[in-house]
Scaffold this motif. Sequence first.
Motif, PDB file in Angstrom:
ATOM      1  N   ALA A 161       0.828  -1.209   0.000  1.00 42.59           N
ATOM      2  CA  ALA A 161       0.000   0.000   0.000  1.00 42.59           C
ATOM      3  C   ALA A 161       0.859   1.256   0.000  1.00 42.59           C
ATOM      4  O   ALA A 161       0.457   2.274  -0.542  1.00 42.59           O
ATOM      5  CB  ALA A 161      -0.925  -0.006   1.199  1.00 42.59           C
ATOM      6  N   GLU A 162       2.066   1.188   0.600  1.00 41.95           N
ATOM      7  CA  GLU A 162       2.897   2.374   0.717  1.00 41.95           C
ATOM      8  C   GLU A 162       3.929   2.506  -0.391  1.00 41.95           C
ATOM      9  O   GLU A 162       4.740   3.406  -0.380  1.00 41.95           O
ATOM     10  CB  GLU A 162       3.605   2.363   2.079  1.00 41.95           C
ATOM     11  CG  GLU A 162       2.648   2.591   3.248  1.00 41.95           C
ATOM     12  CD  GLU A 162       3.371   2.615   4.575  1.00 41.95           C
ATOM     13  OE1 GLU A 162       2.770   3.070   5.557  1.00 41.95           O
ATOM     14  OE2 GLU A 162       4.535   2.165   4.622  1.00 41.95           O
ATOM     15  N   SER A 188      -6.012  -0.018  -7.832  1.00 43.02           N
ATOM     16  CA  SER A 188      -6.408  -1.195  -8.596  1.00 43.02           C
ATOM     17  C   SER A 188      -5.747  -1.149  -9.966  1.00 43.02           C
ATOM     18  O   SER A 188      -5.377  -0.068 -10.447  1.00 43.02           O
ATOM     19  CB  SER A 188      -7.927  -1.214  -8.765  1.00 43.02           C
ATOM     20  OG  SER A 188      -8.350  -0.144  -9.588  1.00 43.02           O
ATOM     21  N   PRO A 189      -5.594  -2.302 -10.611  1.00 43.00           N
ATOM     22  CA  PRO A 189      -5.045  -2.311 -11.973  1.00 43.00           C
ATOM     23  C   PRO A 189      -5.860  -1.437 -12.920  1.00 43.00           C
ATOM     24  O   PRO A 189      -5.305  -0.790 -13.808  1.00 43.00           O
ATOM     25  CB  PRO A 189      -5.125  -3.795 -12.365  1.00 43.00           C
ATOM     26  CG  PRO A 189      -5.077  -4.529 -11.071  1.00 43.00           C
ATOM     27  CD  PRO A 189      -5.817  -3.668 -10.104  1.00 43.00           C
ATOM     28  N   HIS A 228      -4.448   1.678 -15.065  1.00 43.63           N
ATOM     29  CA  HIS A 228      -4.638   1.682 -16.513  1.00 43.63           C
ATOM     30  C   HIS A 228      -5.325   2.972 -16.961  1.00 43.63           C
ATOM     31  O   HIS A 228      -4.945   3.579 -17.973  1.00 43.63           O
ATOM     32  CB  HIS A 228      -5.475   0.462 -16.922  1.00 43.63           C
ATOM     33  CG  HIS A 228      -5.709   0.357 -18.396  1.00 43.63           C
ATOM     34  ND1 HIS A 228      -4.700   0.067 -19.289  1.00 43.63           N
ATOM     35  CD2 HIS A 228      -6.848   0.504 -19.139  1.00 43.63           C
ATOM     36  CE1 HIS A 228      -5.194   0.042 -20.518  1.00 43.63           C
ATOM     37  NE2 HIS A 228      -6.495   0.304 -20.448  1.00 43.63           N
ATOM     38  N   LEU A 229      -6.300   3.412 -16.185  1.00 45.12           N
ATOM     39  CA  LEU A 229      -7.041   4.630 -16.511  1.00 45.12           C
ATOM     40  C   LEU A 229      -6.130   5.855 -16.446  1.00 45.12           C
ATOM     41  O   LEU A 229      -6.159   6.711 -17.339  1.00 45.12           O
ATOM     42  CB  LEU A 229      -8.223   4.797 -15.548  1.00 45.12           C
ATOM     43  CG  LEU A 229      -9.144   6.000 -15.784  1.00 45.12           C
ATOM     44  CD1 LEU A 229      -9.841   5.882 -17.132  1.00 45.12           C
ATOM     45  CD2 LEU A 229     -10.178   6.114 -14.666  1.00 45.12           C
ATOM     46  N   LEU A 230      -5.315   5.935 -15.402  1.00 44.70           N
ATOM     47  CA  LEU A 230      -4.384   7.054 -15.276  1.00 44.70           C
ATOM     48  C   LEU A 230      -3.370   7.070 -16.419  1.00 44.70           C
ATOM     49  O   LEU A 230      -3.056   8.124 -16.980  1.00 44.70           O
ATOM     50  CB  LEU A 230      -3.645   6.977 -13.939  1.00 44.70           C
ATOM     51  CG  LEU A 230      -4.408   7.455 -12.708  1.00 44.70           C
ATOM     52  CD1 LEU A 230      -3.665   7.068 -11.439  1.00 44.70           C
ATOM     53  CD2 LEU A 230      -4.604   8.970 -12.757  1.00 44.70           C
ATOM     54  N   SER A 231      -2.862   5.882 -16.755  1.00 44.21           N
ATOM     55  CA  SER A 231      -1.895   5.781 -17.847  1.00 44.21           C
ATOM     56  C   SER A 231      -2.511   6.273 -19.155  1.00 44.21           C
ATOM     57  O   SER A 231      -1.885   7.040 -19.910  1.00 44.21           O
ATOM     58  CB  SER A 231      -1.432   4.332 -18.000  1.00 44.21           C
ATOM     59  OG  SER A 231      -0.538   4.201 -19.089  1.00 44.21           O
TER      60      SER A 231
END
Length: 335
Positions: A21-22, A46-47, A51-54
Motif C-alpha cells: 500500500a505504501e 487497482s489495476p 490503466h485509466l491514469l496511464s
Amino acid sequence: MKIIKLIATLTFYLVANICIAEEVKTLKGFTMGNSYSVKWKEETISPNRMHLLSNKINARLEEINKAMSNWDKDSELSLLNNANGNQVAISQELEFVINEAIRINHITQGALDITVDPLISLWGFGESGQTYNVPTSTEITKTLKFVGVDKIDLEDGVLSRSSNKVTINLSSIAKGFAVDAIATILEESNITNYLVDIGGELRINGTNLKNKSWSIGIDKPFAYSSGQAEVITPKNSAVATSGNYRKYFESGGEHYSHIIDPKTGKPVKYKIVSATVITESCMTADGLATAFMVLPAKKSIAIANKHNIPVMLIEDKFGKLITHYSDSFKKSQQL
C-alpha cells in the motif's frame, strides 16, 4: 503450534499489504523527444485505476504534441508556421502558452524568444537529421529580420505575423506545460503526493515514501565532472534546468551551443553551463531557465532578484565551475 503459524501468516499478510500500500507507483513513457516518469504515493490502487491514469496521461501528452510540436508536420503549430497568410486562428491552449512566452520575453529583456525558430533551423538545431551549420554573417542578418516577439501579435485567439517567414518554436516552454498538464490529471484524481518528470523538467507535490519532501539532484555538467552540483528540496513547486552542455556541435575548433541569442542570431558565448529555476508553474520555469542561459550571470541574477525568482546558475570561469544563487533561491533552500 497451528495457532502460532496462523498468527504468523496473518501478521506477514498484513505487513506485506501495508508495504504494498505504501509503495510509490510509477508510470513511464516517451514524449516530445524525451522520456517521462510519473511517480506518486497512494494507499491502494487497482489495476483498472492504474490503466485509466496511464491512458489519461498518454492521451493528454498526445494532445499537447498535436498542438505544439515542431517535429510533427501536422501539428497545430506546424500548420501555423507553414500557413500562407499572416493571420491564423489558434486554440486556447496554444494562445495560453504563447502569451506566457511573451510575458517571459518582457521579464527577461528579450532573452526568451519563441520566434527564434528560423535561427534554430539556420544553425542546424531544428528537425532531426538536419546538418549542423555555421552560417555566414549575411545569412544571420537576413534571418534576424524575421526574429523578435515584436513580429507577432496575439489577440482574441488570432495570431498575426509581420511575415509568414516569422515562425514559432515552443521547445523552450512546451515541455514544462506538459508537466503541468500531467500534474493537473493527478490532482483531479485526488493524488497529492507526486513527482512528474519530463526530460528533467519537474513538478513536485507532497511527500515521498518516507513522508519527507522530495529531494532533487541537480547534475553537474558531465563535460566537467560527474555527480551532483546540488541537492535541493523544492516542495510543492516546479523545477526546470537548462544546460548548453546537452546539445552542441564543434566546428573549426569552436564550440556552438544550441542556445541561440535572439539578439545576435548566434549561439551564446557566455559561459553559463546550467540554469535551474523553481516556480509554481513548470511552463514558466522551463521558459525562464532557457532565458537565463542566454544572459550573463550578473544580469540574470539581477532580473531574478527583481522578480523574486529562485534561480541557481552554474558558470564556467576559465574551467572552474562557479555557482550563483538569487536571493529567493537561497531563502527557499536556506543556503
